[in-house]
Design a protein around this motif. Structure first.
Motif: not given
Length: 634
Positions: A237-242, A244-255
């Motif tokens: 799932q992670v490897q298939k993400m664009d 921009n999408v993955l970066e948004t999820k990283i931001k959520y995770w960091l918060n």
């Protein structure tokens, strides 16, 4: 305990706690036997009153701990006394089995009630038992417990006796007063949960208590992680993400990760440690089953990101992930210190290892991308190359992660096949840390690449101007960022000297023809024809230089002014001397105004227009008309 006390024969209805009575004691009963029998009588009265199986009873619909806290304390006391009585009769061979069976039946009834109370307290306080409240409340609860223990140690030991209801009510009232005076809202539920857990574990009913606790608290942890925006993802799932999408999820995770570690998991560990302080094995198993799955989901995400396709643009988010785990590592180790949660610690370590590998790979790719830049188009006007801007901005951002990078590259020193040039590299006044060496090497790779791009210019003066512009940009970035702490003042000083060298070469190559158009001694006596020849040479040389350089640019204001001042200092004084010496002698000549085109003061105006680029520089024709009008007025 429950197995120890429970006999194979089940109690008959006639032996239920609401109907049975204590058989009359024989004359051979000891004093202790009498006390234990009275304890069973007291327990029977209170346990029967709060029997949750009595459908018609008001107590089935209410909470013992909410409805009457004094009676709740007395209830726990009665259960403990009941347990003591059971111990006593088990160890007394002359005691009647009926008493033991009755006590066991009462104990089962009491445990059902306490299960219900435990569940209700947990359910009703889902919002109150958060990390911040638990932390402050636990301190308060432990203070009270410590105070109570000190008082207990200070009191002389008592002989076993039956506590009166009035004594227990007095103790309960004092304790309630302690908690109700300004304490956090979670203090009372925490203390109640601990009291019930201690009682049930002591009675051998810890399994029932733990089961309820795990179900409720695990749902709270899972829900909390969900609300923080953390979801369980697979590698595919992670490897298939664009990106921009993955970066948004990283931001959520960091918060989310900081709140999850410092609040969610920390609070859960504190609550679990407090409620089940009576048993190390129970509190470990509870916390592990409640938090392990959520923690594995949380700390598994960075490893998934690290396994994705690498590119230089992903560097900074990868470093953010590494730094987040690294900063929280002391808390992670402390919270998940149990052997049963070692998998969480291992996952955190493995995420750091994978992220570090990803960072090293991306930095190697970044270096390779610089070396592989094969653009053959010269930057217009000799300005700063886009590669220079990109690389230096990238490296400048890297310095925000100096400590993290130092950790990542600590065991991976830079290895080169050839020694580094002294002019670029061996000029530190700071410790040559692995990251300093890496950064200096990247800058060197860039500068070498720029040397090759300077060869794209057909005009040698413009190629030197290009080198001066780009090296000045590099030096300015170093001087005004954390790079100066990595490379040092000596590095900056040596490269500033190199900028001046490039600037000097530009001036020499770009203006030498104009300088040479005037005689070596401008005041020397020469003929009118020779004077005309020099004026014509100067006009041609100056106009050619001006026309050519009117579109050239120097982006750094200080460097631009320094270059123009350097040219003016050599050109204007020499021309002024020649002009003043021979202008008068040519006044009577025909067409002298077209021959002597420039007044000395106008040269400064021309020069001030240069090096701003094509849009800012004035044209030769417009400047020439101004010069002519000024010359005619002299």
């Amino acid at each position: 305990m429950r197995n120890l006390f429970f006999r194979s024969a089940s109690p008959s209805p006639s032996n239920s706690p609401s109907r049975s009575t204590i058989p009359p004691s024989s004359p051979r009963h000891s004093f202790s036997d009498s006390l234990m029998e009275e304890n069973i009588e007291i327990a029977q009265t209170l346990i029967t009153k709060w029997d949750s199986s009595d459908v018609s009873s008001y107590t089935k619909l209410t909470s013992l701990f909410y409805d009457n806290r004094r009676e709740a304390k007395l209830y726990l006391k009665c259960v403990n006394d009941l347990q003591s009585a059971m111990h006593h009769f088990v160890n007394s061979p002359d005691s009647g089995e009926e008493k033991l069976i009755m006590a066991q039946t009462l104990m089962q009834t009491a445990m059902k009630r306490l299960e219900k109370e435990f569940y209700q307290i947990l359910s009703d306080n889902r919002e109150n038992l958060d990390a911040e409240t638990v932390s402050s409340s636990r301190s308060s609860a432990e203070t009270v417990s410590s105070s109570r223990s000190s008082e207990s140690r200070a009191s002389p030991p008592r002989t076993p006796t039956r506590s009166s209801v009035s004594d227990l009510e007095s103790e309960s009232e004092d304790e309630s007063t302690i908690f109700l005076e300004g304490e956090q809202i979670a203090t009372i539920p925490m203390e109640d949960l601990k009291s019930i857990a201690d009682c049930m574990i002591s009675a051998g009913y810890g399994k029932e208590c733990v089961k309820i606790y795990k179900i409720i608290r695990k749902s709270i942890v899972d829900e909390g992680l969900y609300h923080l925006g953390v979801e369980k993802l697979s590698l595919s799932q992670v490897q298939k993400m664009d990106w921009n999408v993955l970066e948004t999820k990283i931001k959520y995770w960091l918060n989310a990760v900081k709140a999850a570690v410092k609040n969610l998991f920390y609070g859960e560990r504190m609550l679990c440690d407090y409620v089940f302080s009576a048993s190390d094995s129970i509190r470990e198993s509870c916390f592990s089953e409640i938090s392990k799955e959520a923690a594995m989901t949380l700390f598994g995400f960075p490893e998934l990101v690290a396994k994705c396709k690498k590119s230089p643009e992903k560097m900074f988010r990868t470093l953010d992930l590494y730094q987040a785990i690294s900063d929280l590592w002391p808390e992670i180790e402390s919270i998940f210190s149990f052997e049963s949660t070692s998998a969480v610690r291992s996952l955190g370590v493995n995420s750091l290892i994978k992220l570090g590998e990803a960072v090293r790979t991306m930095l190697e790719d970044f270096e390779a991308a610089i070396q592989k830049d094969h653009s053959k188009t010269a930057v217009p006007a000799g300005g700063v190359h886009p590669l220079t801007r990109y690389v230096m901005n990238y490296i400048t951002f890297l310095t925000d992660y100096t400590e993290i990078l130092a950790d990542i590259f600590a065991d991976y020193p830079l290895t080169l096949q050839t020694p580094l040039p002294e002019a670029y590299f061996g000029c530190y006044d700071v410790d040559e840390s692995p990251i300093s060496v890496r950064i200096a090497w990247l800058v060197l790779v860039l500068l070498c690449k720029l040397d090759g791009k300077a060869e794209l210019y057909k005009d040698v003066a413009l190629s030197y101007l290009f080198l001066a512009n780009n090296l000045q940009y590099v030096v300015s970035k170093v001087r005004n960022s954390n790079l100066k702490y990595l490379l040092g003042d000596n590095w900056v000083g040596k490269h500033e000297s190199k900028v001046k060298q490039y600037a000097g070469n530009y001036e020499r190559m770009g203006w030498s023809k104009v300088y040479a158009s005037l005689p070596e001694n401008p005041k020397a006596e020469i003929s009118a024809d020779q004077a005309k020849k020099y004026f014509k040479q100067f006009n041609a040389g100056f106009e050619e230089a001006y026309k050519k350089q009117s579109s050239w640019v120097v982006t750094d204001p200080k460097l631009r002014d320094e270059l123009k001042v350097a040219v003016a200092k050599k050109l204007v004084p020499a021309y002024r001397e020649f002009y003043e010496k021979h202008r008068v002698g040519l006044r009577r000549e025909c067409g002298v105004d077209s021959l002597v085109r420039y007044a000395p003061e106008n040269l400064d105006n021309y020069l001030s227009d240069l090096l701003y680029g094509a849009s800012a520089a004035g044209s030769v024709s417009s400047s020439f008309s101004t010069s002519c009008s000024n010359s005619q007025g002299r």
